[in-house]
Write a protein that holds these residues in place. Structure first.
Motif, PDB file in Angstrom:
ATOM      1  N   VAL A  54       3.313  15.780  12.662  1.00 57.57           N
ATOM      2  CA  VAL A  54       3.527  15.707  14.358  1.00 57.57           C
ATOM      3  C   VAL A  54       4.012  14.179  14.536  1.00 57.57           C
ATOM      4  N   SER A  55       3.161  13.322  14.411  1.00 53.73           N
ATOM      5  CA  SER A  55       3.420  11.670  14.495  1.00 53.73           C
ATOM      6  C   SER A  55       3.153  10.892  13.506  1.00 53.73           C
ATOM      7  N   GLY A  56       3.542   9.712  13.464  1.00 53.79           N
ATOM      8  CA  GLY A  56       3.288   8.769  12.127  1.00 53.79           C
ATOM      9  C   GLY A  56       3.986   8.785  11.050  1.00 53.79           C
ATOM     10  N   THR A  57       3.779   8.009  10.151  1.00 56.37           N
ATOM     11  CA  THR A  57       4.576   7.910   8.906  1.00 56.37           C
ATOM     12  C   THR A  57       3.532   7.858   7.952  1.00 56.37           C
ATOM     13  N   ILE A  58       4.100   8.642   6.806  1.00 55.83           N
ATOM     14  CA  ILE A  58       3.108   8.731   5.361  1.00 55.83           C
ATOM     15  C   ILE A  58       4.026   8.280   4.224  1.00 55.83           C
ATOM     16  N   ARG A  59       3.113   7.658   3.646  1.00 55.59           N
ATOM     17  CA  ARG A  59       3.809   6.939   2.304  1.00 55.59           C
ATOM     18  C   ARG A  59       3.482   8.052   1.158  1.00 55.59           C
ATOM     19  N   VAL A  60       4.513   8.667   0.550  1.00 57.44           N
ATOM     20  CA  VAL A  60       4.238   9.346  -0.673  1.00 57.44           C
ATOM     21  C   VAL A  60       4.290   8.360  -2.228  1.00 57.44           C
ATOM     22  N   CYS A  61       3.507   8.370  -2.872  1.00 58.36           N
ATOM     23  CA  CYS A  61       3.471   7.255  -3.887  1.00 58.36           C
ATOM     24  C   CYS A  61       2.887   7.866  -5.460  1.00 58.36           C
ATOM     25  N   ASN A  62       3.279   7.339  -6.224  1.00 59.70           N
ATOM     26  CA  ASN A  62       2.693   7.624  -7.689  1.00 59.70           C
ATOM     27  C   ASN A  62       2.438   6.056  -8.423  1.00 59.70           C
ATOM     28  N   VAL A  63       1.608   6.114  -9.314  1.00 58.06           N
ATOM     29  CA  VAL A  63       1.231   4.994  -9.996  1.00 58.06           C
ATOM     30  C   VAL A  63       1.831   4.988 -11.362  1.00 58.06           C
ATOM     31  N   SER A  64       2.503   3.996 -11.619  1.00 59.41           N
ATOM     32  CA  SER A  64       3.237   3.858 -13.024  1.00 59.41           C
ATOM     33  C   SER A  64       2.380   3.524 -14.100  1.00 59.41           C
ATOM     34  N   THR A  65       2.540   3.834 -15.480  1.00 58.13           N
ATOM     35  CA  THR A  65       1.799   3.689 -16.614  1.00 58.13           C
ATOM     36  C   THR A  65       1.204   2.160 -16.724  1.00 58.13           C
ATOM     37  N   SER A  66       2.086   1.206 -15.986  1.00 61.32           N
ATOM     38  CA  SER A  66       1.453  -0.374 -15.942  1.00 61.32           C
ATOM     39  C   SER A  66       0.633  -0.586 -14.819  1.00 61.32           C
ATOM     40  N   GLY A  67       0.388   0.606 -14.069  1.00 63.91           N
ATOM     41  CA  GLY A  67      -0.670   0.435 -12.941  1.00 63.91           C
ATOM     42  C   GLY A  67       0.050   0.249 -11.474  1.00 63.91           C
ATOM     43  N   ASN A  68       1.181  -0.113 -11.323  1.00 65.76           N
ATOM     44  CA  ASN A  68       2.202  -0.502 -10.283  1.00 65.76           C
ATOM     45  C   ASN A  68       2.298   0.924  -9.186  1.00 65.76           C
ATOM     46  N   ALA A  69       2.136   0.857  -7.820  1.00 68.79           N
ATOM     47  CA  ALA A  69       2.479   1.889  -7.142  1.00 68.79           C
ATOM     48  C   ALA A  69       3.856   1.862  -6.833  1.00 68.79           C
TER      49      ALA A  69
END
Length: 142
Positions: A54-69
């Motif tokens: 409805v409002s706002g912003t969402i970050r969809v993410c995954n974590v790599s095998t090295s641990g970085n988002a």
């Protein structure tokens, strides 16, 4: 805040058969998340839902095998997410975090699945959410 008002003004929702709209809207709940709050994590299976921003912003993410988002997408007002876990009935494929205060309309997975079993056309409409996101992403990179 009127849930029906927001749902009925959304093109994806408005394109659903009237009976499907009624069932989904009846089971929809409003949820408010604060900045930097997790909505769901990779592998979550409990409390899964189809969400409408409805409002706002969402970050969809995954974590790599090295641990970085790795940020995969930013979702904002008028966008749906959560359909993949409903279509395949498996745990979440990504993390979802709020970037700022976010208001969602959430429809519990079990209610979406029950509705889709009664009205199978809903599965096509759920797939269209994913298709639209893929096409939008392709156009952003063109």
């Amino acid at each position: 805040m009127n849930i029906n008002h927001h749902l009925n003004n959304d093109p994806w929702f408005a394109d659903l058969p009237t009976d499907v709209q009624a069932l989904l809207a009846y089971n929809a709940v409003l949820k408010v998340y604060q900045k930097s709050q997790m909505i769901h994590a990779i592998g979550d299976n409990d409390d899964a839902a189809l969400h409408f921003v409805v409002s706002g912003t969402i970050r969809v993410c995954n974590v790599s095998t090295s641990g970085n988002a790795m940020t995969l997408a930013h979702l904002s007002s008028g966008e749906w997410f959560g359909e993949i876990s409903i279509i395949d009935d498996h745990p979440r494929t990504h993390d979802a975090w709020t970037i700022n205060k976010v208001t969602l309309i959430s429809i519990p997975r079990n209610m979406v699945i029950q509705t889709a079993q009664q009205y199978p056309i809903l599965y096509k409409h759920l797939a269209l959410i994913t298709c639209a996101r893929i096409r939008l992403g392709k156009n952003r990179n063109s």
